[in-house]
Structure formats: C-alpha cells, structure tokens
Design an enzyme around this catalytic site. Structure first.
Site, PDB file in Angstrom:
ATOM      1  N   TYR A  97      65.022 -88.416  68.152  1.00 30.14           N
ATOM      2  CA  TYR A  97      65.966 -87.395  68.488  1.00 30.14           C
ATOM      3  C   TYR A  97      66.123 -85.990  68.595  1.00 30.14           C
ATOM      4  CZ  TYR A  97      70.298 -84.342  66.960  1.00 30.14           C
ATOM      5  OH  TYR A  97      71.071 -83.810  67.306  1.00 30.14           O
ATOM      6  N   THR A 139      70.441 -78.695  69.160  1.00 33.18           N
ATOM      7  CA  THR A 139      69.935 -78.482  68.299  1.00 33.18           C
ATOM      8  C   THR A 139      68.809 -77.692  68.291  1.00 33.18           C
ATOM      9  OG1 THR A 139      68.855 -79.681  66.522  1.00 33.18           O
ATOM     10  CG2 THR A 139      68.873 -80.811  68.714  1.00 33.18           C
ATOM     11  N   ASP A 140      68.207 -76.612  66.777  1.00 27.76           N
ATOM     12  CA  ASP A 140      68.063 -76.135  66.032  1.00 27.76           C
ATOM     13  C   ASP A 140      66.319 -77.140  66.585  1.00 27.76           C
ATOM     14  OD1 ASP A 140      67.471 -77.614  64.077  1.00 27.76           O
ATOM     15  OD2 ASP A 140      67.660 -75.312  63.192  1.00 27.76           O
ATOM     16  N   GLU A 141      66.453 -78.597  66.446  1.00 26.46           N
ATOM     17  CA  GLU A 141      65.191 -79.366  66.205  1.00 26.46           C
ATOM     18  C   GLU A 141      64.988 -80.090  67.639  1.00 26.46           C
ATOM     19  OE1 GLU A 141      65.779 -83.088  63.845  1.00 26.46           O
ATOM     20  OE2 GLU A 141      67.213 -81.861  62.515  1.00 26.46           O
ATOM     21  N   LYS A 179      66.963 -85.521  72.687  1.00 28.81           N
ATOM     22  CA  LYS A 179      67.971 -83.334  72.594  1.00 28.81           C
ATOM     23  C   LYS A 179      67.272 -82.623  73.594  1.00 28.81           C
ATOM     24  CE  LYS A 179      71.517 -82.538  70.822  1.00 28.81           C
ATOM     25  NZ  LYS A 179      72.697 -83.520  71.751  1.00 28.81           N
TER      26      LYS A 179
HETATM   27  P1  NAD Z   1      78.014 -87.349  64.911  1.00 31.02           P
HETATM   28  O1  NAD Z   1      76.739 -88.688  65.019  1.00 31.02           O
HETATM   29  O2  NAD Z   1      78.505 -86.910  63.412  1.00 31.02           O
HETATM   30  O3  NAD Z   1      78.993 -87.422  66.234  1.00 31.02           O
HETATM   31  C1  NAD Z   1      78.831 -88.195  67.379  1.00 31.02           C
HETATM   32  C2  NAD Z   1      79.673 -89.114  68.165  1.00 31.02           C
HETATM   33  O4  NAD Z   1      79.895 -89.451  69.262  1.00 31.02           O
HETATM   34  C3  NAD Z   1      80.250 -90.252  67.403  1.00 31.02           C
HETATM   35  O5  NAD Z   1      82.050 -89.599  67.380  1.00 31.02           O
HETATM   36  C4  NAD Z   1      79.840 -90.998  68.014  1.00 31.02           C
HETATM   37  O6  NAD Z   1      81.356 -91.841  67.806  1.00 31.02           O
HETATM   38  C5  NAD Z   1      79.922 -90.489  69.760  1.00 31.02           C
HETATM   39  N1  NAD Z   1      79.297 -90.996  70.731  1.00 31.02           N
HETATM   40  C6  NAD Z   1      78.021 -91.723  70.346  1.00 31.02           C
HETATM   41  N2  NAD Z   1      77.083 -91.963  71.695  1.00 31.02           N
HETATM   42  C7  NAD Z   1      78.701 -91.818  72.466  1.00 31.02           C
HETATM   43  C8  NAD Z   1      78.893 -92.535  74.125  1.00 31.02           C
HETATM   44  N3  NAD Z   1      77.966 -93.322  74.224  1.00 31.02           N
HETATM   45  N4  NAD Z   1      79.792 -92.111  73.828  1.00 31.02           N
HETATM   46  C9  NAD Z   1      81.010 -91.434  73.946  1.00 31.02           C
HETATM   47  N5  NAD Z   1      79.956 -91.429  72.842  1.00 31.02           N
HETATM   48  C10 NAD Z   1      79.436 -91.377  71.422  1.00 31.02           C
HETATM   49  O7  NAD Z   1      77.236 -85.730  65.124  1.00 31.02           O
HETATM   50  P2  NAD Z   1      77.750 -84.908  65.320  1.00 31.02           P
HETATM   51  O8  NAD Z   1      76.518 -84.449  63.550  1.00 31.02           O
HETATM   52  O9  NAD Z   1      78.571 -83.961  64.729  1.00 31.02           O
HETATM   53  O10 NAD Z   1      76.866 -84.200  65.776  1.00 31.02           O
HETATM   54  C11 NAD Z   1      77.503 -83.313  67.549  1.00 31.02           C
HETATM   55  C12 NAD Z   1      76.482 -82.790  68.820  1.00 31.02           C
HETATM   56  O11 NAD Z   1      75.874 -81.830  67.637  1.00 31.02           O
HETATM   57  C13 NAD Z   1      75.105 -83.760  68.755  1.00 31.02           C
HETATM   58  O12 NAD Z   1      74.859 -84.129  70.110  1.00 31.02           O
HETATM   59  C14 NAD Z   1      74.104 -83.037  67.600  1.00 31.02           C
HETATM   60  O13 NAD Z   1      73.117 -83.102  68.496  1.00 31.02           O
HETATM   61  C15 NAD Z   1      74.570 -81.552  67.813  1.00 31.02           C
HETATM   62  N6  NAD Z   1      73.803 -80.972  66.395  1.00 31.02           N
HETATM   63  C16 NAD Z   1      74.448 -81.571  65.453  1.00 31.02           C
HETATM   64  C17 NAD Z   1      74.419 -80.363  63.973  1.00 31.02           C
HETATM   65  C18 NAD Z   1      74.365 -81.358  62.538  1.00 31.02           C
HETATM   66  O14 NAD Z   1      73.981 -80.485  61.481  1.00 31.02           O
HETATM   67  N7  NAD Z   1      75.336 -82.252  62.678  1.00 31.02           N
HETATM   68  C19 NAD Z   1      73.686 -79.667  64.032  1.00 31.02           C
HETATM   69  C20 NAD Z   1      73.380 -79.156  65.386  1.00 31.02           C
HETATM   70  C21 NAD Z   1      73.423 -79.673  66.733  1.00 31.02           C
HETATM   71  O1  DAU Z   2      69.194 -78.968  62.693  1.00 29.97           O
HETATM   72  C1  DAU Z   2      70.062 -79.595  62.917  1.00 29.97           C
HETATM   73  C2  DAU Z   2      70.262 -80.842  62.544  1.00 29.97           C
HETATM   74  O2  DAU Z   2      70.554 -81.408  61.987  1.00 29.97           O
HETATM   75  C3  DAU Z   2      70.919 -81.726  63.966  1.00 29.97           C
HETATM   76  O3  DAU Z   2      70.473 -81.762  65.000  1.00 29.97           O
HETATM   77  C4  DAU Z   2      70.890 -83.335  62.891  1.00 29.97           C
HETATM   78  O4  DAU Z   2      71.721 -83.989  64.259  1.00 29.97           O
HETATM   79  C5  DAU Z   2      70.962 -83.381  62.385  1.00 29.97           C
HETATM   80  O5  DAU Z   2      71.248 -84.763  60.974  1.00 29.97           O
HETATM   81  C6  DAU Z   2      70.759 -83.013  60.860  1.00 29.97           C
HETATM   82  O6  DAU Z   2      69.476 -82.987  61.060  1.00 29.97           O
HETATM   83  P1  DAU Z   2      68.594 -83.002  59.633  1.00 29.97           P
HETATM   84  O7  DAU Z   2      67.398 -84.307  59.654  1.00 29.97           O
HETATM   85  O8  DAU Z   2      67.678 -81.876  59.272  1.00 29.97           O
HETATM   86  O9  DAU Z   2      70.233 -83.914  58.614  1.00 29.97           O
HETATM   87  P2  DAU Z   2      69.626 -84.743  57.560  1.00 29.97           P
HETATM   88  O10 DAU Z   2      70.799 -84.610  56.712  1.00 29.97           O
HETATM   89  O11 DAU Z   2      69.651 -86.439  57.776  1.00 29.97           O
HETATM   90  O12 DAU Z   2      68.516 -84.488  56.457  1.00 29.97           O
HETATM   91  C7  DAU Z   2      68.552 -83.322  55.775  1.00 29.97           C
HETATM   92  C8  DAU Z   2      67.041 -82.980  54.997  1.00 29.97           C
HETATM   93  O13 DAU Z   2      67.235 -83.806  53.756  1.00 29.97           O
HETATM   94  C9  DAU Z   2      65.844 -83.461  55.761  1.00 29.97           C
HETATM   95  O14 DAU Z   2      65.253 -82.604  55.288  1.00 29.97           O
HETATM   96  C10 DAU Z   2      65.790 -84.487  54.513  1.00 29.97           C
HETATM   97  C11 DAU Z   2      66.245 -84.895  54.050  1.00 29.97           C
HETATM   98  N1  DAU Z   2      67.227 -85.929  52.650  1.00 29.97           N
HETATM   99  C12 DAU Z   2      67.788 -86.370  54.027  1.00 29.97           C
HETATM  100  C13 DAU Z   2      68.107 -87.538  53.448  1.00 29.97           C
HETATM  101  C14 DAU Z   2      69.612 -88.694  54.569  1.00 29.97           C
HETATM  102  C15 DAU Z   2      66.549 -86.683  52.107  1.00 29.97           C
HETATM  103  O15 DAU Z   2      66.457 -85.736  50.869  1.00 29.97           O
HETATM  104  N2  DAU Z   2      67.029 -87.610  51.844  1.00 29.97           N
HETATM  105  C16 DAU Z   2      68.239 -88.371  52.478  1.00 29.97           C
HETATM  106  O16 DAU Z   2      68.812 -89.366  51.490  1.00 29.97           O
END
Ligand code: NAD
Ligand code: DAU
Length: 338
Positions: A152, A124-126, A156
């Site tokens: 988190y 992730t970019d985080e 990562k």
């Molecule tokens: P998500 O939370 O929707 O899905 C995570 C999945 O992993 C779930 O299906 C969960 O059951 C499974 N899981 C959790 N623990 C496990 C374990 N111990 N063994 C096997 N499976 C397990 O997450 P997402 O948003 O789909 O993100 C997927 C990946 O991409 C993550 O690694 C996250 O860090 C990365 N990522 C997410 C975003 C985003 O915007 N959502 C952006 C950049 C990177």
């Molecule tokens: O940048 C990539 C990341 O994006 C991934 O690595 C993470 O897994 C993914 O969850 C996401 O992280 P963020 O913290 O950016 O996503 P989130 O949807 O939780 O929040 C997006 C923005 O919105 C953040 O600035 C917090 C804000 N927010 C979020 C929630 C849930 C609110 O203002 N209100 C809310 O209730």
C-alpha cells in the site's frame, strides 16, 4: 469553480465533500467506483444539494476519465480514490498498483489534456516508513526520505513521485498532502478505531496486532479536510505539506479508551499475530502547514473520540449493512486463524 473529488464515497473523501459544500459555493462532482470501501448511502444528504453531482466510474479507465473531463470541465481535482487498507495490500498487492499508481497516472494525463487550475494528491505519512519507538524526538518532515514498508505505502509513494514528475516535466499545477491516521464518521469498519468500536458494541473480541505498542498519530477527519481545502486554495504549486496534530497514541491506549467509554471489559482484548512489516511509529512534524497556511487542528483527541463513538452509536444502520455483507467474509478470512 468545479471541483472533482475522486473517491468521494469513501471515508475521507465523503467528509471532504460535506466540508466543501458547507464552506464554499463551488460545484462538487464526485467520481467513485463504489468498491467495497465506497458507500453511496454516505452521500445521500449531498445528493439533495444542487451543487453536487455523483458519477460512478473508474479512475483507471482512461476513455471514461477523458470523457468526464471533457464534459464536466473540472477546475480543481482532489484525488482521494485509492485502495487504502494495509492488510488488504499484503493479501492482494496488484489492485493497489492498478488503482493507486495507474489511476493517478490517468488523472494526471487528463489534467494535462484538458487543463486544470490545481491537481491535489491526497497522500499519506506511510510513504516515510516508520520511526523507532525509542526515539520520541524524531518526526517526519517533508524532506524525510521515502522508505515504504507495505505494498500500500509503496503504491502511494510511487503515485507521489508521478505527481512530482508531472509538475517538473509538464508544469502541471499540483500539490500533495501527507497526512497521519484519520478517524471520525464514515470510517470503514476494517480500520482500527471503527473495528474496535463495533466489536466492543457487539461484545466481540478486540484483535490487537503484536504487543499493541505501535504508535499512530491520530487526526480528526474534519481537520484533515480543512487542511486539504487550504492547500488546494492557498498552498504553493509543486509543494508537499505534511498534515498532523502531534497526537501520538499506542494502539492499546486507543482501544482502552474505547472500552472505557463504552463501559466494556478489558478482557475483550485479544493479542493476535502481528501484521507482517508492521510500522512501529508514525509522527508528523506539521510546522510547514502551520507556518505557511496557519493551519492547526481544532479537535482534541478526547472530544473527537467521543464524537466518533457517538456517531457509530447513532448510525448502526450504516455499519450493520457493511458487517452483514461481503465484509463478513473478509473478516472471517483475516481474523479466524489469528
Ligand atoms: P477509503 O478506502 O475509505 O475510500 C476510498 C474510496 O476510493 C472508496 O470510495 C472507493 O470506492 C474509491 N475507489 C477505489 N478505487 C477506485 C477507482 N479505481 N476509481 C474510483 N474510485 C475508486 O479510503 P480513505 O481512508 O477515505 O482514504 C482516502 C485517501 O486518503 C487515500 O488516498 C488514502 O491513501 C489517503 N489517506 C488516508 C488516511 C486514513 O487515515 N484513512 C490517512 C492519510 C491518507
Ligand atoms: O497513516 C495513515 C494511514 O493510516 C493511511 O494511509 C491508511 O490508508 C490507513 O488505513 C491508516 O493505516 P494504518 O495501517 O495505520 O491503519 P489501521 O487502522 O489498519 O491500523 C492502525 C493500527 O492498528 C496499526 O498499528 C495496526 C493496528 N491494528 C489494526 C487492525 C485493523 C490492530 O492492532 N488490529 C486490527 O485489527
């Protein structure tokens, strides 16, 4: 080839499975623990495809993972499995260390022991921390130092370092992608965009943290899946690729767009207590993946948001079950005092 997709019952992993099944003839094996974030119903269409197999299990369970590698002989491993929500990591960091760091270590050891063509870490970019709001000229490159803010993102970043160490020390063929915020179908309702769509549909308040001026760089999930597919098949071993599409929006802009599309009143917005350590701005410089792999996002934000909102309107059964279940307790705990 056999592709092992861990975390494939979650948001991005499931979209990646559908992308792979449509784009290639390879067999896809999904390993997922089905935590609160995993949803087997998301994979019901994939279950009907003979190229697909689902296995329930934990990436931190070494004996189980080794046995799976022995039986299934994956050529490629794409690791999406993670605890992914920043707010939850602030409440309970331990599970993030366990899944995101130890789990990655177990998968890497299995890859060493049984041999693979490529291990890909979905990062992730985080890991780069955040950028100031008053410096729109700054972007994250692959060389930006790691400077994490939340448990988190720290977990990562630790996993990324482990992946790089296994490449350097053991010569494991690895790659890493660091993507910006994704949106699209099957996004769990705890995250900003689905939470706001669902609350607006139910005429509930839309809780915006702090001022709503924090910036995220949004990418449609299918574009992320295509980028990972390219990196795994054509990207260089040992390399990191940033993935993003120069699509920065403040949280307030995103929420206003949702309200406008759904014809709901602005008064639903409620500014609530900020997230501790809240990252201000994320912004990816995707020059490397553009230049080396000719990757560019295909979906513009307006179009992607329309598709996403339509998907949530058409799949009420998918999210209603989630918000009626144990997620209800989480929502009450996290938002009732804000
Ligand atoms: P998500 O939370 O929707 O899905 C995570 C999945 O992993 C779930 O299906 C969960 O059951 C499974 N899981 C959790 N623990 C496990 C374990 N111990 N063994 C096997 N499976 C397990 O997450 P997402 O948003 O789909 O993100 C997927 C990946 O991409 C993550 O690694 C996250 O860090 C990365 N990522 C997410 C975003 C985003 O915007 N959502 C952006 C950049 C990177
Ligand atoms: O940048 C990539 C990341 O994006 C991934 O690595 C993470 O897994 C993914 O969850 C996401 O992280 P963020 O913290 O950016 O996503 P989130 O949807 O939780 O929040 C997006 C923005 O919105 C953040 O600035 C917090 C804000 N927010 C979020 C929630 C849930 C609110 O203002 N209100 C809310 O209730």
């Amino acid at each position: 080839m056999n592709i092992l997709v861990t975390g494939g019952a979650g948001f991005i992993g499931s979209n990646f499975i559908y992308y792979e099944l449509a784009a290639h003839e390879d067999k896809v094996i999904c390993l997922d623990l089905l935590t609160y974030a995993g949803n087997i119903s998301t994979l019901s269409t994939a279950m009907q495809n003979e190229k697909f197999k689902f296995i329930k299990g934990d990436i931190t369970d070494r004996v189980f993972v080794y046995d799976l590698f022995k039986r299934e002989k994956p050529d490629i491993v794409v690791n999406f499995a993670a605890e992914s929500h920043v707010d939850r990591s602030i409440e309970t960091p331990e599970i993030f260390l366990q899944t995101n760091i130890i789990g990655t270590g177990v998968l890497l050891d299995a890859c060493r022991k049984y041999g693979i063509k490529r291990y890909h870490q979905v990062s992730t970019d985080e890991v780069y921390g955040d950028l100031p709001l008053d410096r729109p000229d700054l972007f994250f490159t692959e060389d930006t130092p790691l400077r994490t803010s939340s448990p988190y993102s720290a977990s990562k970043a630790a996993a990324d370092l482990l992946v790089q160490a296994y490449h350097r020390t053991y010569g494991l063929p690895v790659s890493i992608s660091r993507c910006s915020n994704n949106y699209g179908p099957y996004h769990f309702p705890e995250k900003l965009i689905p939470l706001m769509i669902i609350n607006a549909l139910n005429d509930k308040q839309l809780p915006i943290y702090g001022t709503g001026r924090n910036v995220r760089d949004w990418l449609y999930v299918e574009d992320h899946c295509q980028a990972i597919d390219l990196i795994v098949r054509k990207g260089q071993e040992g390399e990191i690729y940033n993935v993003g599409g120069h699509n920065e929006k403040t949280n307030l802009q995103v929420v206003e767009m949702i309200l406008k599309y759904l014809h709901k009143p602005y008064e639903l917005i409620k500014f609530v207590t900020d997230r501790p350590g809240h990252d201000r701005r994320y912004a990816i410089n995707p020059a490397k993946i553009n230049d080396e792999l000719d990757w560019q996002p295909k979906t513009r934000f307006n179009e992607g948001m329309k598709k996403t909102i339509k998907w949530y309107l058409a799949h009420r059964d998918w999210w209603q079950k989630i918000i009626d279940g144990s997620y209800k307790d989480y929502y009450a705990k996290m938002y009732e005092d804000k």
